[in-house]
Design an enzyme around this catalytic site. Structure first.
Site, PDB file in Angstrom:
ATOM      1  N   ILE A  24       0.825  -1.203   0.000  1.00 53.25           N
ATOM      2  CA  ILE A  24       0.000   0.000   0.000  1.00 53.25           C
ATOM      3  C   ILE A  24       0.858   1.252   0.000  1.00 53.25           C
ATOM      4  O   ILE A  24       0.588   2.219  -0.725  1.00 53.25           O
ATOM      5  CB  ILE A  24      -0.965  -0.018   1.201  1.00 53.25           C
ATOM      6  CG1 ILE A  24      -2.010  -1.126   1.018  1.00 53.25           C
ATOM      7  CG2 ILE A  24      -1.645   1.332   1.375  1.00 53.25           C
ATOM      8  CD1 ILE A  24      -2.885  -1.360   2.230  1.00 53.25           C
ATOM      9  N   ASP A  71      13.117   4.230  11.556  1.00 57.87           N
ATOM     10  CA  ASP A  71      12.134   3.477  12.326  1.00 57.87           C
ATOM     11  C   ASP A  71      11.129   4.451  12.913  1.00 57.87           C
ATOM     12  O   ASP A  71      11.475   5.282  13.765  1.00 57.87           O
ATOM     13  CB  ASP A  71      12.859   2.709  13.440  1.00 57.87           C
ATOM     14  CG  ASP A  71      11.946   1.846  14.278  1.00 57.87           C
ATOM     15  OD1 ASP A  71      10.709   2.039  14.228  1.00 57.87           O
ATOM     16  OD2 ASP A  71      12.464   0.979  15.010  1.00 57.87           O
ATOM     17  N   ASN A  98       1.728   5.457   7.018  1.00 54.91           N
ATOM     18  CA  ASN A  98       1.296   4.156   6.515  1.00 54.91           C
ATOM     19  C   ASN A  98       1.998   2.976   7.179  1.00 54.91           C
ATOM     20  O   ASN A  98       1.476   1.865   7.192  1.00 54.91           O
ATOM     21  CB  ASN A  98       1.530   4.095   5.006  1.00 54.91           C
ATOM     22  CG  ASN A  98       1.298   2.725   4.429  1.00 54.91           C
ATOM     23  OD1 ASN A  98       0.169   2.266   4.267  1.00 54.91           O
ATOM     24  ND2 ASN A  98       2.387   2.010   4.120  1.00 54.91           N
ATOM     25  N   LYS A 131       2.353  13.939  15.056  1.00 62.88           N
ATOM     26  CA  LYS A 131       2.834  15.058  15.874  1.00 62.88           C
ATOM     27  C   LYS A 131       3.833  15.926  15.115  1.00 62.88           C
ATOM     28  O   LYS A 131       3.667  17.156  15.035  1.00 62.88           O
ATOM     29  CB  LYS A 131       3.473  14.531  17.152  1.00 62.88           C
ATOM     30  CG  LYS A 131       4.108  15.638  18.000  1.00 62.88           C
ATOM     31  CD  LYS A 131       4.721  15.103  19.284  1.00 62.88           C
ATOM     32  CE  LYS A 131       5.361  16.237  20.074  1.00 62.88           C
ATOM     33  NZ  LYS A 131       5.923  15.763  21.373  1.00 62.88           N
ATOM     34  N   TYR A 164      -3.305  -6.449  16.581  1.00 56.93           N
ATOM     35  CA  TYR A 164      -3.489  -5.670  15.358  1.00 56.93           C
ATOM     36  C   TYR A 164      -4.801  -4.883  15.420  1.00 56.93           C
ATOM     37  O   TYR A 164      -4.843  -3.698  15.071  1.00 56.93           O
ATOM     38  CB  TYR A 164      -3.476  -6.602  14.156  1.00 56.93           C
ATOM     39  CG  TYR A 164      -3.405  -5.899  12.825  1.00 56.93           C
ATOM     40  CD1 TYR A 164      -2.239  -5.272  12.414  1.00 56.93           C
ATOM     41  CD2 TYR A 164      -4.510  -5.867  11.975  1.00 56.93           C
ATOM     42  CE1 TYR A 164      -2.165  -4.627  11.186  1.00 56.93           C
ATOM     43  CE2 TYR A 164      -4.443  -5.229  10.749  1.00 56.93           C
ATOM     44  CZ  TYR A 164      -3.272  -4.609  10.356  1.00 56.93           C
ATOM     45  OH  TYR A 164      -3.207  -3.969   9.146  1.00 56.93           O
ATOM     46  N   LYS A 168      -5.150  -0.743  15.319  1.00 56.89           N
ATOM     47  CA  LYS A 168      -5.832  -0.042  14.234  1.00 56.89           C
ATOM     48  C   LYS A 168      -7.056   0.725  14.727  1.00 56.89           C
ATOM     49  O   LYS A 168      -7.426   1.762  14.152  1.00 56.89           O
ATOM     50  CB  LYS A 168      -6.200  -1.026  13.131  1.00 56.89           C
ATOM     51  CG  LYS A 168      -4.979  -1.621  12.422  1.00 56.89           C
ATOM     52  CD  LYS A 168      -4.063  -0.545  11.863  1.00 56.89           C
ATOM     53  CE  LYS A 168      -2.883  -1.105  11.094  1.00 56.89           C
ATOM     54  NZ  LYS A 168      -2.010  -0.051  10.541  1.00 56.89           N
ATOM     55  N   THR A 199      -1.136  -7.863  -0.514  1.00 52.99           N
ATOM     56  CA  THR A 199       0.196  -7.337  -0.223  1.00 52.99           C
ATOM     57  C   THR A 199       1.035  -8.440   0.410  1.00 52.99           C
ATOM     58  O   THR A 199       0.514  -9.470   0.845  1.00 52.99           O
ATOM     59  CB  THR A 199       0.144  -6.152   0.757  1.00 52.99           C
ATOM     60  OG1 THR A 199      -0.313  -6.612   2.034  1.00 52.99           O
ATOM     61  CG2 THR A 199      -0.776  -5.051   0.251  1.00 52.99           C
TER      62      THR A 199
END
Length: 278
Positions: A24, A71, A98, A131, A164, A168, A199
């Site tokens: 993506i 990172d 992303n 931020k 996960y 999210k 993906t």
């Protein structure tokens, strides 16, 4: 909200895309370059060669690119990423947070450290990107666009994917909150929540969940699609789930960063082939 919220009209807009080496993120970086933006691409240092190839593709589209390994869970790396982008291009208009990692495991069986490694990238990393992009955009004074990566796993819970799903859902909540805080500065904040997208990370999630040894990415696209589609249906118990392509997400991002999207903020928009209604 003013329709002039994106940038000074004569300047080329500039985007950062994290997790841009594949899937993506790569599709978004290429789409934004096609839309006329200069693009800084980020991923972990081991992905540098892939990032360099993406920059070459960006250049073939007539735009400038910049490789910034780092990172996103490390504050100093995110600060440096924004600073290097501004040093190179003179501005920052769009942040696409992303970068993300997959991870799960049943609550009764998991080590909390395994979940925390997911939270580091998927929550902390997004917070840091939001931020420091926002600080730069506020300093510039002409608004901007911030977009994060959520998931249908942030809209619904799925057994065995707890870490996960939590991460999210956090992106969705963060996006709503920050959109309110940044509205006075003409900065819109939104997120995309894909369903099952073809993906490498999706395939790896399938392999891990089913203890499969390998999935040959040199197989035909139809064969790989079949593997990913079938296995995700089993993991997520969505019998009629369809599998989409990264370009479906990139198309939405293209709209959200456009001047026409100035009235859209605080939203988490899901493209999932009808698997989940939100």
């Amino acid at each position: 909200m003013s329709s002039t919220s994106t940038s000074a009209p004569a300047a080329t807009r500039v985007a950062i895309v994290t997790g841009a080496s594949q899937g993506i993120g790569r599709a978004i970086a290429i789409r934004l370059a096609s839309d006329g933006l200069d693009v800084a691409v980020n991923d972990i240092p081991s992905k540098q060669s892939q990032l360099e190839e993406i920059v070459k593709e960006i250049q073939t589209l007539g735009r400038q690119g910049l490789v910034i390994p780092g990172d996103v869970s490390k504050e100093e790396d995110v600060i440096a990423m924004v600073e290097k982008t501004v040093e190179k291009f003179g501005r920052l208009d769009v942040m696409i947070a992303n970068a993300g990692v997959a991870g799960g495991g049943l609550l009764l069986d998991t080590e909390i450290s395994a979940w925390e490694s997911v939270f580091d990238v998927n929550i902390r990393g997004v917070i840091l990107c939001y931020k420091y992009a926002a600080k730069q955009m506020v300093k510039q004074g002409f608004g901007g666009r911030i977009i994060g990566a959520s998931s249908i796993c942030g809209l619904n819970g799925y057994a065995g994917l707890g870490a996960y799903c939590i991460s999210k859902a956090s992106v969705r909540s963060l996006t709503q909150t920050v959109s309110l805080e940044l509205s006075p500065y003409n900065i819109t904040v939104n997120a995309y929540a894909p369903g099952i997208i073809q993906t490498e990370m999706s395939a790896i999630t399938c392999l891990t969940s089913f203890n499969m040894s390998t999935l040959d990415f040199h197989l035909s696209p139809l064969t790989v699609l079949s593997h990913v589609s079938y296995n995700h249906r089993q993991i997520m118990k969505i019998p009629d789930a369809k599998v989409g392509q990264p370009t479906a997400v990139a198309s939405l991002v293209s709209y959200l960063v456009s001047p026409e999207a100035h009235f859209t903020t605080g939203q988490t928009i899901s493209m999932n082939g009808g698997a989940v209604f939100n």
